[in-house]
Write a protein that holds these residues in place. Sequence first.
Motif, PDB file in Angstrom:
ATOM      1  N   GLY A 210       0.647   3.653   2.954  1.00 10.54           N
ATOM      2  CA  GLY A 210       0.962   3.736   4.639  1.00 10.54           C
ATOM      3  C   GLY A 210       2.135   2.989   4.713  1.00 10.54           C
ATOM      4  O   GLY A 210       2.331   1.964   5.683  1.00 10.54           O
TER       5      GLY A 210
ATOM      6  N   ASP B  20       0.947  -0.803  -0.017  1.00  9.72           N
ATOM      7  CA  ASP B  20      -0.043  -0.138  -0.194  1.00  9.72           C
ATOM      8  C   ASP B  20       0.497   1.563   0.265  1.00  9.72           C
ATOM      9  O   ASP B  20       1.694   1.548   0.980  1.00  9.72           O
ATOM     10  CB  ASP B  20      -0.891  -0.387   1.031  1.00  9.72           C
ATOM     11  CG  ASP B  20      -2.218   1.141   1.508  1.00  9.72           C
ATOM     12  OD1 ASP B  20      -2.475   1.464   0.838  1.00  9.72           O
ATOM     13  OD2 ASP B  20      -1.531   2.304   2.175  1.00  9.72           O
TER      14      ASP B  20
ATOM     15  N   ARG C 201       1.452  -0.842   4.695  1.00  7.46           N
ATOM     16  CA  ARG C 201       1.275  -1.893   4.146  1.00  7.46           C
ATOM     17  C   ARG C 201       2.077  -2.933   3.867  1.00  7.46           C
ATOM     18  O   ARG C 201       1.366  -3.123   2.401  1.00  7.46           O
ATOM     19  CB  ARG C 201      -0.289  -2.102   5.043  1.00  7.46           C
ATOM     20  CG  ARG C 201      -0.524  -3.237   5.237  1.00  7.46           C
ATOM     21  CD  ARG C 201      -1.885  -3.169   5.927  1.00  7.46           C
ATOM     22  NE  ARG C 201      -3.409  -3.039   4.436  1.00  7.46           N
ATOM     23  CZ  ARG C 201      -3.294  -4.102   3.140  1.00  7.46           C
ATOM     24  NH1 ARG C 201      -3.382  -4.976   4.009  1.00  7.46           N
ATOM     25  NH2 ARG C 201      -4.682  -3.502   2.289  1.00  7.46           N
TER      26      ARG C 201
END
Length: 309
Positions: A99, A96, A101
């Motif tokens: 962020g 991601d 992730r």
Amino acid sequence: MTITSAQAPATTEPTLETLPVAVLCEERCHLGEGPSYDAARDTAWWFDILEKRLCEARLAGGAVTVHSLPFMASALAMVDDRRQLLLTENGLVLRDIAGGRLEPVADIEAGNPATRSNDGRVHPSGTFWISTMGRHAEREAGTIYAYRDGAVAPLFPGITIPNAICFSPDGTLGYFADTKANRLHRVRLDPATGLPLESPSVLRVHTGAGGFDGAVTDAEDLVWCAIWGGGRLEAYTPAGDLVRSVAVPARQTSCPVFVGPAFDRVLVTSAFENMDEAARAADPHHGKTFLLDIGVRGHAEPRVRLGGA
């Protein structure tokens, strides 16, 4: 892997050109590799493989951010405006962008701790060609794979150091190299799938200092290849003729990609892997990342197709 011979390229070598160049990032990469460009954000990405870092450069303002990773990674493909697909030592991993992730997508040689990921690039169809190699460049330990619609399939095994993966803009030709063997290969592809229609042929054998590393094609079908240990980019026709040679201010030049709204500049990574103190002193820009004006245009990097996309 069955290899056939192509027509021998022309022997006349072009003069080494010295063109305008700027240092995009002063942060030195132990093994800078895998640059890609997100045109929607005017943002370039590349890896320092050995130090487990992902570098992000906003080209308009010049700001560079370095992201730490929990694994070695070596190539990146854009999925959509929010996500990237990373080629890592643990396989393919979704990231991601906002962020950071991480989400595993597919294992690649999960049962073989002796290998890691290396070169990769997305075909115009959305198929992601990805590769592995021995962690210590063990002979013929690497393989080039195709990731398409959620499935990973081997294409070319028995490669020591797979590099120079790139494609003609119309998707009908694929290229790759084995840096150890110093051979650049060409293979005819199905443009709808990015999969081979025949066995590869040897397009060119490199002689002299250095060896084939990362590569990218321009809008006119030339293959621009970094010459590791040679401090330059070389441009080849689809017939294997060397037509241009452009100096890069770091000896271990590793991989290029076209960047900018008009795709009219080339970002080039470099490395200081296996360089001792004397070698680094003799190569003051070792490991830096550069922008070159080479007077040609590239094209956008395609987005990768995930399973079910």
